[in-house]
Design an enzyme around this catalytic site. Structure first.
Site, short mmCIF file in Angstrom:
data_model
loop_
_atom_site.label_atom_id
_atom_site.label_comp_id
_atom_site.label_asym_id
_atom_site.label_seq_id
_atom_site.Cartn_x
_atom_site.Cartn_y
_atom_site.Cartn_z
N GLU A 164 -0.02 1.90 1.61
CA GLU A 164 0.61 2.90 0.74
C GLU A 164 1.98 3.20 1.33
OE1 GLU A 164 -2.05 6.23 0.52
OE2 GLU A 164 -3.79 4.94 0.19
N ASP A 398 -13.67 2.74 -0.77
CA ASP A 398 -12.50 3.31 -0.11
C ASP A 398 -12.43 2.97 1.38
OD1 ASP A 398 -10.19 4.82 0.06
OD2 ASP A 398 -11.09 6.67 -0.66
N GLU A 447 -5.85 0.51 -5.35
CA GLU A 447 -4.77 1.37 -4.87
C GLU A 447 -3.73 0.48 -4.18
OE1 GLU A 447 -4.58 5.80 -2.84
OE2 GLU A 447 -5.87 4.29 -1.93
N GLU A 453 -1.55 10.86 -5.36
CA GLU A 453 -2.37 11.68 -4.46
C GLU A 453 -1.53 12.29 -3.33
OE1 GLU A 453 -5.44 9.09 -2.94
OE2 GLU A 453 -4.33 8.76 -1.09
#
Length: 646
Positions: A164, A398, A447, A453
């Protein structure tokens, strides 16, 4: 005399050897505008040209399989391919043109190299024809960009990562060896853009990048884990690695190295090479159902103006289900908290999944359940069997945070096990998609994106960032960005509010993400209470689909603005536009519309949107394909429209 003969033979041999070393193999795109030249000597080298301009200078590629690194071509074959694919799950379109020219070189060392040249990019992969067990010691993949340029570079600290990342801007000569990046990464070379990613990643390690310090990048790979340590209820870190990348047995194809070529930035938006290069699916996936999802974790179940105590309990989730049913939202996700993170069979106090699933079914809504990868790995068959009995329709997995061969194989194991029970999959804490949607259509999204988020905690999800993602991360495949924030603010007003988060940019900017961002499972991140208070916004969000029959890129510039038109399965058209912090005005053509008259429902930035980011205005217009369209975007603004044929 004998000496002269020997000398002549020696010269002739040296000359012949030079000819062999300089032998060229060419493959062109079908339109002949992209050219790849291969040469074989101590390694294999390639160059790439587009429009007769060199983009990538001679760059080495190689695969070291148990020391088999001698390269002599034994056989050459070529093929032309022209087909139309029909994806099980639509992403950009219901039909995908698969048109390319192919070159294959078979070497004497038991390996082969395959290249495909499309009109919008090129790719290569290695293949093994070896028998028995072997290991891949290393892979060489260099990209020596020609001339000056710049990069949008998702810089990383280490291989253990959620991937990310913010896309950092560097000039090409600033890309040093210490600058590690995950994929995809975008580069400007001359006037063109090149996007690097990979597809068909199975039973192998993922590719990352490091700068060369000479205006290029090279592929690097996490080696096979040797020593691992579980450090929490969800994390397993590699403490020591082997001296090889992957273990294999017998014939195998390795991942495609993908180089997209874009003459205009907007060309990236419609490039489907990762899907085309994914291996075809096998079996029946007709049960897969895309849709929108009401999410809970973004706001910590902080519903209000209700007659029950909000939190992780059945009353709260029945409220989520009721709101989802009201707006035709297909799914509700129970994220972290519904169960013990170390035991999926131990539900949290106040949670009864079987009761919730039955209640959801009565409301025409389905449920998805979250799990950390670590506990799911330990309880895979038992947990998925129970989920199926409860009537659960999908899982969110996750915190994997790795893409070495062992972890890549875990992804496939989960996809197969889930498909066996007709369960959808959403991977989080994950690496980028690599053609999954073609191979395992139940992997709906993932993701691997710096998404909404983070707005809970930091003001880094800016309109500049969100206008970068369509040209970078989204080029690899569907991304679970999780749009839909209703507390819209500008820079000066933003503050961290984890249980009632704010988003940077206008309301219409968030709404436009439902048209611009691709995810066959598309989240609604905000509190259902907020949605009930915003009927005009929900009129659009209720209608907008999660998959598309056709996509038209109208304009775009990386990190600045993007405008797209998309057709829904029912024939309605949608337009979405987003800008960075700069106000903009566009003249758009509606020539993509079929003939006929259309009612155009518009949601646009209000006259005060530069001051109050929540301000927007609705209007209705009558248009056809010849109607000129002028749109204005506020700072951090957006625009959406729905066009219904009369």
């Amino acid at each position: 005399m004998k000496f002269i003969k020997v000398l002549i033979l020696s010269v002739l041999f040296s000359y012949a050897t030079g000819i062999q070393a300089q032998q060229k193999y060419l493959v062109y795109s079908p339109d002949h505008k992209i050219e790849v030249t291969l040469s074989v000597s101590d390694s294999v080298y390639y160059t790439v040209k587009a429009d007769q301009k060199e983009l990538i200078s001679a760059s080495a590629i190689a695969l070291d399989v148990d020391g088999k690194n001698k390269w002599k071509v034994a056989k050459t074959s070529r093929a032309k391919h022209n087909d139309i694919l029909h994806p099980v799950v639509w992403q950009k379109s219901k039909d995908v043109a698969d048109v390319y020219n192919q070159l294959r070189l078979d070497f004497n060392n038991g390996l082969a190299l395959e290249w495909k040249a499309f009109d919008n990019g090129v790719s290569w992969r290695w293949l093994s024809k070896l028998k028995g067990d072997f290991v891949v010691r290393s892979e060489t993949a260099k990209f020596n960009f020609k001339g000056s340029g710049k990069a949008w570079y998702p810089q990383e600290e280490q291989f253990f990562s959620h991937n990310e990342r913010e896309y950092k801007n560097y000039t090409l000569d600033q890309l040093e060896d210490k600058k590690l990046a995950s994929l995809p990464a975008l580069f400007q070379v001359g006037e063109l853009k090149l996007l690097l990613t990979e597809s068909d990643l199975f039973n192998y390690a993922g590719m990352w990048l490091r700068g060369t310090g000479k205006g290029g990048v090279r592929g690097v790979f996490p080696a096979y884990p040797k020593v691992k340590a579980i450090t929490s209820d969800r994390d397993e870190q590699v403490k020591q690695r082997e001296d090889y990348l992957a273990k294999a047995n017998g014939e195998q194809s390795f991942p495609w190295r993908v180089i997209m070529v874009a003459r205009e930035d907007k060309d990236i938006l419609v490039n489907q090479m990762p899907y085309l290069l994914g291996r075809p699916s096998t079996g029946d996936f007709s049960w897969v159902k895309p849709g929108k999802v009401q999410w809970d974790w973004w706001h910590y179940n902080n519903v209000y103006e209700v007659d029950f105590k909000a939190g992780i309990n059945n009353d709260t989730y029945k409220y989520y289900i009721d709101v989802a049913s009201k707006y035709g939202i297909e799914y509700v996700l129970l994220d972290e908290g519904w169960c013990d993170t170390r035991d999926l069979m131990k539900q949290a106090p106040g949670i009864d999944v079987a009761e919730l699933a039955a209640y959801a079914k009565s409301k025409n809504v389905d449920l998805l359940l979250w799990s950390s990868w670590l506990v799911l790995d330990k309880q895979l068959d038992m947990a998925l069997d129970q989920f199926q009995k409860w009537g659960i329709k999908g899982i969110k997995v996750d915190f994997m945070q790795r893409d070495d061969q062992e972890m890549v194989n875990y992804y496939e194991k989960v996809a197969v096990a889930a498909a066996k029970r007709k369960l959808l999959v959403d991977f989080h804490g994950a690496y980028k998609p690599t053609g999954w949607l073609r191979t395992y259509p139940n992997i709906m999204t993932s993701e691997g994106v710096l998404g909404n988020e983070i707005s809970k905690f930091a003001g880094s999800i800016t309109p500049s960032h969100t206008a970068t993602l369509p040209f970078t991360r989204m080029a690899a495949g569907p991304m679970d960005f999780t749009p839909g924030g209703m507390r819209n603010v500008h820079k000066k007003e933003w503050a961290a509010a984890p249980s009632e988060p704010m988003t940077l940019g206008t309301r219409c900017n968030q709404m436009a993400m439902y048209v611009i961002y691709e995810s066959p499972l598309q989240m609604l991140c905000d509190i259902p209470t907020h949605y009930l208070k915003e009927p005009l916004s929900m009129e659009f969000i209720k209608a907008v689909p999660a998959v598309w029959a056709k996509t038209v890129a109208l304009n775009g510039k990386v990190g600045e603005y993007v405008t797209m038109a998309r057709q829904a399965a029912n024939g309605d058209w949608y337009i979405g536009s987003m800008t960075d912090w700069s106000e903009r005005e566009f003249e758009l053509s509606l020539s993509f519309l079929p003939d006929g008259e259309y009612e155009m429902q518009v949601w646009k930035d209000g006259i005060n949107a530069n001051k109050n980011a929540k301000d927007f205005k609705m209007e209705k217009l009558q248009v056809n394909r010849n109607t000129p369209l002028n749109i204005k975007l506020a700072s951090g603004g957006g625009y959406v429209a729905r066009l219904i044929k009369r």
